[in-house]
Design an enzyme around this catalytic site. Structure first.
Site, PDB file in Angstrom:
ATOM      1  N   VAL A  79       0.838  -1.205   0.000  1.00  0.00           N
ATOM      2  CA  VAL A  79       0.000   0.000   0.000  1.00  0.00           C
ATOM      3  C   VAL A  79       0.878   1.263   0.000  1.00  0.00           C
ATOM      4  O   VAL A  79       0.384   2.363   0.152  1.00  0.00           O
ATOM      5  CB  VAL A  79      -0.945   0.004   1.227  1.00  0.00           C
ATOM      6  CG1 VAL A  79      -1.908  -1.174   1.180  1.00  0.00           C
ATOM      7  CG2 VAL A  79      -0.173  -0.012   2.552  1.00  0.00           C
TER       8      VAL A  79
ATOM      9  N   HIS B  66      -4.345  -4.493  -2.239  1.00  0.00           N
ATOM     10  CA  HIS B  66      -4.742  -4.201  -0.857  1.00  0.00           C
ATOM     11  C   HIS B  66      -4.906  -2.701  -0.610  1.00  0.00           C
ATOM     12  O   HIS B  66      -4.881  -2.255   0.540  1.00  0.00           O
ATOM     13  CB  HIS B  66      -3.733  -4.806   0.129  1.00  0.00           C
ATOM     14  CG  HIS B  66      -3.782  -6.309   0.178  1.00  0.00           C
ATOM     15  ND1 HIS B  66      -2.797  -7.084   0.749  1.00  0.00           N
ATOM     16  CD2 HIS B  66      -4.721  -7.184  -0.266  1.00  0.00           C
ATOM     17  CE1 HIS B  66      -3.122  -8.368   0.641  1.00  0.00           C
ATOM     18  NE2 HIS B  66      -4.276  -8.449   0.027  1.00  0.00           N
TER      19      HIS B  66
ATOM     20  N   CYS C 136     -14.752   8.101   3.039  1.00  0.00           N
ATOM     21  CA  CYS C 136     -15.709   8.311   4.130  1.00  0.00           C
ATOM     22  C   CYS C 136     -16.541   7.052   4.329  1.00  0.00           C
ATOM     23  O   CYS C 136     -17.065   6.488   3.371  1.00  0.00           O
ATOM     24  CB  CYS C 136     -16.596   9.499   3.766  1.00  0.00           C
ATOM     25  SG  CYS C 136     -17.950   9.731   4.925  1.00  0.00           S
TER      26      CYS C 136
ATOM     27  N   THR D 289       7.053 -11.892  -0.972  1.00  0.00           N
ATOM     28  CA  THR D 289       5.811 -12.139  -0.235  1.00  0.00           C
ATOM     29  C   THR D 289       5.849 -13.532   0.378  1.00  0.00           C
ATOM     30  O   THR D 289       6.357 -14.465  -0.249  1.00  0.00           O
ATOM     31  CB  THR D 289       4.546 -11.959  -1.115  1.00  0.00           C
ATOM     32  OG1 THR D 289       3.392 -12.379  -0.368  1.00  0.00           O
ATOM     33  CG2 THR D 289       4.611 -12.713  -2.431  1.00  0.00           C
ATOM     34  N   SER D 290       5.288 -13.637   1.584  1.00  0.00           N
ATOM     35  CA  SER D 290       5.255 -14.934   2.267  1.00  0.00           C
ATOM     36  C   SER D 290       4.181 -15.842   1.660  1.00  0.00           C
ATOM     37  O   SER D 290       4.132 -17.028   1.963  1.00  0.00           O
ATOM     38  CB  SER D 290       4.971 -14.727   3.760  1.00  0.00           C
ATOM     39  OG  SER D 290       3.740 -14.035   3.912  1.00  0.00           O
TER      40      SER D 290
ATOM     41  N   ASN E  78      12.945 -14.409  -3.192  1.00  0.00           N
ATOM     42  CA  ASN E  78      12.725 -14.195  -1.764  1.00  0.00           C
ATOM     43  C   ASN E  78      14.042 -14.472  -1.041  1.00  0.00           C
ATOM     44  O   ASN E  78      14.867 -15.239  -1.531  1.00  0.00           O
ATOM     45  CB  ASN E  78      11.626 -15.141  -1.239  1.00  0.00           C
ATOM     46  CG  ASN E  78      10.985 -14.641   0.053  1.00  0.00           C
ATOM     47  OD1 ASN E  78      11.665 -14.382   1.033  1.00  0.00           O
ATOM     48  ND2 ASN E  78       9.668 -14.502   0.049  1.00  0.00           N
TER      49      ASN E  78
HETATM   50  C1  BJW Z   1      12.227 -10.357   1.174  1.00  0.00           C
HETATM   51  C2  BJW Z   1      13.127  -9.335   1.548  1.00  0.00           C
HETATM   52  C3  BJW Z   1      13.971  -8.831   0.552  1.00  0.00           C
HETATM   53  C4  BJW Z   1      11.980  -9.869   3.267  1.00  0.00           C
HETATM   54  N1  BJW Z   1      13.896  -9.334  -0.702  1.00  0.00           N
HETATM   55  N2  BJW Z   1      12.180 -10.845  -0.053  1.00  0.00           N
HETATM   56  C5  BJW Z   1      -7.926 -19.443   6.653  1.00  0.00           C
HETATM   57  C6  BJW Z   1      -7.610 -19.991   5.413  1.00  0.00           C
HETATM   58  C7  BJW Z   1      -7.642 -19.210   4.241  1.00  0.00           C
HETATM   59  C8  BJW Z   1      -7.974 -17.874   4.301  1.00  0.00           C
HETATM   60  C9  BJW Z   1      -8.294 -17.335   5.521  1.00  0.00           C
HETATM   61  C10 BJW Z   1      -8.270 -18.113   6.676  1.00  0.00           C
HETATM   62  N3  BJW Z   1      -8.622 -17.304   7.722  1.00  0.00           N
HETATM   63  C11 BJW Z   1      -8.850 -16.061   7.255  1.00  0.00           C
HETATM   64  C12 BJW Z   1      -8.653 -16.053   5.907  1.00  0.00           C
HETATM   65  C13 BJW Z   1      -8.781 -14.894   4.987  1.00  0.00           C
HETATM   66  C14 BJW Z   1      -7.699 -13.869   5.223  1.00  0.00           C
HETATM   67  C15 BJW Z   1      -6.326 -14.553   5.226  1.00  0.00           C
HETATM   68  O1  BJW Z   1      -5.729 -14.810   4.206  1.00  0.00           O
HETATM   69  N4  BJW Z   1      -5.780 -14.827   6.398  1.00  0.00           N
HETATM   70  C16 BJW Z   1      -4.508 -15.527   6.482  1.00  0.00           C
HETATM   71  C17 BJW Z   1      -3.596 -14.798   7.458  1.00  0.00           C
HETATM   72  C18 BJW Z   1      -4.792 -16.968   6.842  1.00  0.00           C
HETATM   73  N5  BJW Z   1      -7.770 -12.943   4.095  1.00  0.00           N
HETATM   74  C19 BJW Z   1      -8.561 -11.905   4.115  1.00  0.00           C
HETATM   75  O2  BJW Z   1      -9.251 -11.619   5.078  1.00  0.00           O
HETATM   76  C20 BJW Z   1      -8.618 -11.094   2.845  1.00  0.00           C
HETATM   77  N6  BJW Z   1      -9.961 -10.919   2.452  1.00  0.00           N
HETATM   78  C21 BJW Z   1     -10.737 -11.967   2.153  1.00  0.00           C
HETATM   79  O3  BJW Z   1     -10.341 -13.111   2.138  1.00  0.00           O
HETATM   80  O4  BJW Z   1     -12.003 -11.599   1.834  1.00  0.00           O
HETATM   81  C22 BJW Z   1     -12.990 -12.639   1.624  1.00  0.00           C
HETATM   82  C23 BJW Z   1     -14.345 -11.969   1.726  1.00  0.00           C
HETATM   83  C24 BJW Z   1     -15.239 -12.157   0.684  1.00  0.00           C
HETATM   84  C25 BJW Z   1     -16.505 -11.565   0.779  1.00  0.00           C
HETATM   85  C26 BJW Z   1     -16.855 -10.805   1.906  1.00  0.00           C
HETATM   86  C27 BJW Z   1     -15.955 -10.638   2.935  1.00  0.00           C
HETATM   87  C28 BJW Z   1     -14.684 -11.236   2.854  1.00  0.00           C
HETATM   88  C29 BJW Z   1      -8.044  -9.699   3.063  1.00  0.00           C
HETATM   89  C30 BJW Z   1      -6.595  -9.723   3.380  1.00  0.00           C
HETATM   90  C31 BJW Z   1      -6.110  -8.316   3.675  1.00  0.00           C
HETATM   91  C32 BJW Z   1      -4.651  -8.280   4.095  1.00  0.00           C
HETATM   92  N7  BJW Z   1      -4.337  -6.969   4.555  1.00  0.00           N
HETATM   93  C33 BJW Z   1      -2.980  -6.650   4.924  1.00  0.00           C
HETATM   94  C34 BJW Z   1      -2.968  -5.206   5.485  1.00  0.00           C
HETATM   95  C35 BJW Z   1      -3.132  -4.215   4.331  1.00  0.00           C
HETATM   96  C36 BJW Z   1      -3.070  -2.805   4.769  1.00  0.00           C
HETATM   97  C37 BJW Z   1      -1.778  -2.446   5.462  1.00  0.00           C
HETATM   98  O5  BJW Z   1      -0.687  -2.517   4.866  1.00  0.00           O
HETATM   99  O6  BJW Z   1      -1.874  -2.055   6.621  1.00  0.00           O
HETATM  100  O7  BJW Z   1      -2.132  -6.746   3.786  1.00  0.00           O
HETATM  101  S1  BJW Z   1      -2.258  -7.793   6.068  1.00  0.00           S
HETATM  102  C38 BJW Z   1      -0.647  -7.781   5.356  1.00  0.00           C
HETATM  103  O8  BJW Z   1      -0.339  -9.072   4.779  1.00  0.00           O
HETATM  104  C39 BJW Z   1      -0.737  -6.795   4.188  1.00  0.00           C
HETATM  105  C40 BJW Z   1       0.095  -7.487   3.145  1.00  0.00           C
HETATM  106  O9  BJW Z   1      -0.232  -6.987   1.859  1.00  0.00           O
HETATM  107  C41 BJW Z   1      -0.233  -8.939   3.351  1.00  0.00           C
HETATM  108  C42 BJW Z   1       0.799  -9.888   2.792  1.00  0.00           C
HETATM  109  O10 BJW Z   1       2.004  -9.772   3.471  1.00  0.00           O
HETATM  110  P1  BJW Z   1       3.403  -9.884   2.708  1.00  0.00           P
HETATM  111  O11 BJW Z   1       3.591  -8.703   1.845  1.00  0.00           O
HETATM  112  O12 BJW Z   1       3.509 -11.212   2.072  1.00  0.00           O
HETATM  113  O13 BJW Z   1       4.419  -9.719   3.928  1.00  0.00           O
HETATM  114  P2  BJW Z   1       5.079 -10.824   4.890  1.00  0.00           P
HETATM  115  O14 BJW Z   1       5.691 -10.085   6.010  1.00  0.00           O
HETATM  116  O15 BJW Z   1       4.120 -11.893   5.213  1.00  0.00           O
HETATM  117  O16 BJW Z   1       6.220 -11.465   3.988  1.00  0.00           O
HETATM  118  C43 BJW Z   1       7.365 -10.728   3.597  1.00  0.00           C
HETATM  119  C44 BJW Z   1       8.203 -11.631   2.714  1.00  0.00           C
HETATM  120  O17 BJW Z   1       9.274 -10.885   2.176  1.00  0.00           O
HETATM  121  C45 BJW Z   1       8.828 -12.816   3.489  1.00  0.00           C
HETATM  122  O18 BJW Z   1       8.602 -14.012   2.749  1.00  0.00           O
HETATM  123  C46 BJW Z   1      10.333 -12.460   3.514  1.00  0.00           C
HETATM  124  O19 BJW Z   1      11.163 -13.604   3.503  1.00  0.00           O
HETATM  125  C47 BJW Z   1      10.473 -11.643   2.261  1.00  0.00           C
HETATM  126  N8  BJW Z   1      11.561 -10.651   2.241  1.00  0.00           N
HETATM  127  N9  BJW Z   1      12.997  -9.048   2.822  1.00  0.00           N
HETATM  128  C48 BJW Z   1      13.067 -10.329  -1.015  1.00  0.00           C
HETATM  129  N10 BJW Z   1      14.922  -7.844   0.776  1.00  0.00           N
HETATM  130 ZN    ZN Z   2     -18.831  11.704   3.979  1.00  0.00          ZN
END
Ligand code: BJW
Ligand code: ZN
Length: 255
Positions: free
Chosen positions: A106, A122, A130, A191-192, A216
């Site tokens: 983001v 995301h 709003c 991404t993880s 990664n």
């Molecule tokens: C390097 C490096 C370098 C380091 N070079 N690499 C059970 C099973 C399946 C799904 C679910 C479940 N329980 C719940 C769910 C759904 C849930 C989900 O997936 N949960 C899981 C945790 C299990 N998902 C949701 O809720 C999503 N919505 C949804 O499913 O809606 C369905 C729906 C339908 C209809 C009505 C209602 C609902 C929404 C997910 C939203 C995620 N939001 C966030 C916050 C965004 C805003 C913010 O930034 O504040 O998004 S959470 C956070 O995680 C953020 C990221 O975009 C996202 C992914 O993280 P990312 O980028 O992968 O980071 P890390 O830290 O995990 O990994 C970093 C990686 O980089 C590592 O691998 C390192 O090794 C590597 N790295 N340095 C290269 N230099």
């Molecule tokens: Zn308004």
């Protein structure tokens, strides 16, 4: 990069390239990832700051969390990993190859690096809307003068335009991203792959017979399914993108 060259040789013609990035690509710009040691979720409770329920309970706490991140991000710049991808987009354009960058980030750094065809899955933390009338506002000032910020039209609460847990991704963006996964090459970076629905994307690409390259610093649970390249995005991506660009040029010359 011999493995990559061999894999590229097996593609008949590269028509479309997709990229999927996560917070790891911005790590070398000084922005925290989420789940690495010392990452954002080590310091904040996800339920409090990244769910709508948390926002309803304490909007000021959530806005303070995002304002702090906005202040930090404003001070950073895109790194070599971001720039390698903007160069790849330009080269793709010049060689009539469709290029789309899907990001979970983001922070807006891909735009700042010059990428144009970007799907922000995301959301974007410079945008807010709003919760009552839906008015969108670009919030570029840091730090914010008033927390929580209010709507200029109806005085209700603004929220950051980001996707929290339990919320659906924007349907149009998601459908577009599904189509983008019908590509010849997908590069997955920093991404993880633990968060859904995005975690499915590389598997959709595999099902469409794409070459999936994963960059990664460490293996993810899915790495064995892909062509895994271990290293920092800022160091490895340019080698990968230069290799692909050589193929694009070759391909263009042959036609
Ligand atoms: C390097 C490096 C370098 C380091 N070079 N690499 C059970 C099973 C399946 C799904 C679910 C479940 N329980 C719940 C769910 C759904 C849930 C989900 O997936 N949960 C899981 C945790 C299990 N998902 C949701 O809720 C999503 N919505 C949804 O499913 O809606 C369905 C729906 C339908 C209809 C009505 C209602 C609902 C929404 C997910 C939203 C995620 N939001 C966030 C916050 C965004 C805003 C913010 O930034 O504040 O998004 S959470 C956070 O995680 C953020 C990221 O975009 C996202 C992914 O993280 P990312 O980028 O992968 O980071 P890390 O830290 O995990 O990994 C970093 C990686 O980089 C590592 O691998 C390192 O090794 C590597 N790295 N340095 C290269 N230099
Ligand atoms: Zn308004």
């Amino acid at each position: 990069m011999d493995r990559l060259k061999r894999a590229l040789r097996r593609i008949n013609r590269i028509r479309s390239i997709a990229v999927l990035t996560g917070s790891g690509i911005s790590a070398e710009s000084g922005i925290s990832t989420f789940r690495d040691k010392g990452g954002t979720w080590d310091n904040y409770d996800v339920e409090q700051v990244a769910t709508y329920e948390g926002f309803s309970n304490n909007p000021s706490l959530v806005w303070e969390f995002y304002d702090k991140r906005r202040c930090e991000i404003k001070k950073t710049s895109p790194n070599n990993g971001h720039f390698a991808l903007s160069k790849l987009e330009r080269a793709s354009e010049q060689n009539n190859v469709i290029f789309t960058l899907c990001t979970q980030n983001v922070d807006g750094l891909h735009h700042r690096a010059g990428n144009k065809n970007v799907l922000e899955l995301h959301g974007n933390l410079w945008d807010a809307f709003c919760i009552n009338c839906g008015l969108h506002v670009l919030l570029t000032e840091t730090p914010l003068k008033t927390i929580p910020p209010k709507c200029s039209k109806c005085n209700n609460l603004l929220r950051p335009n980001v996707v929290w847990f339990g919320e659906p991704l924007c349907e149009t963006t998601l459908n577009h991203a599904f189509e983008v996964m019908d590509c010849d090459i997908l590069i997955v970076v920093g991404t993880s792959l633990l968060v859904y629905p995005v975690a499915y994307f590389p598997f959709l690409a595999l099902r469409n017979n794409a070459l999936v390259i994963e960059v990664n610093i460490e293996k993810t649970e899915a790495s064995d399914c892909f062509l895994f390249v271990q290293g920092k995005a800022g160091e490895t991506l340019s080698v990968i993108t230069e290799t692909i660009m050589d193929y694009l040029l070759d391909q263009n010359e042959k036609n």
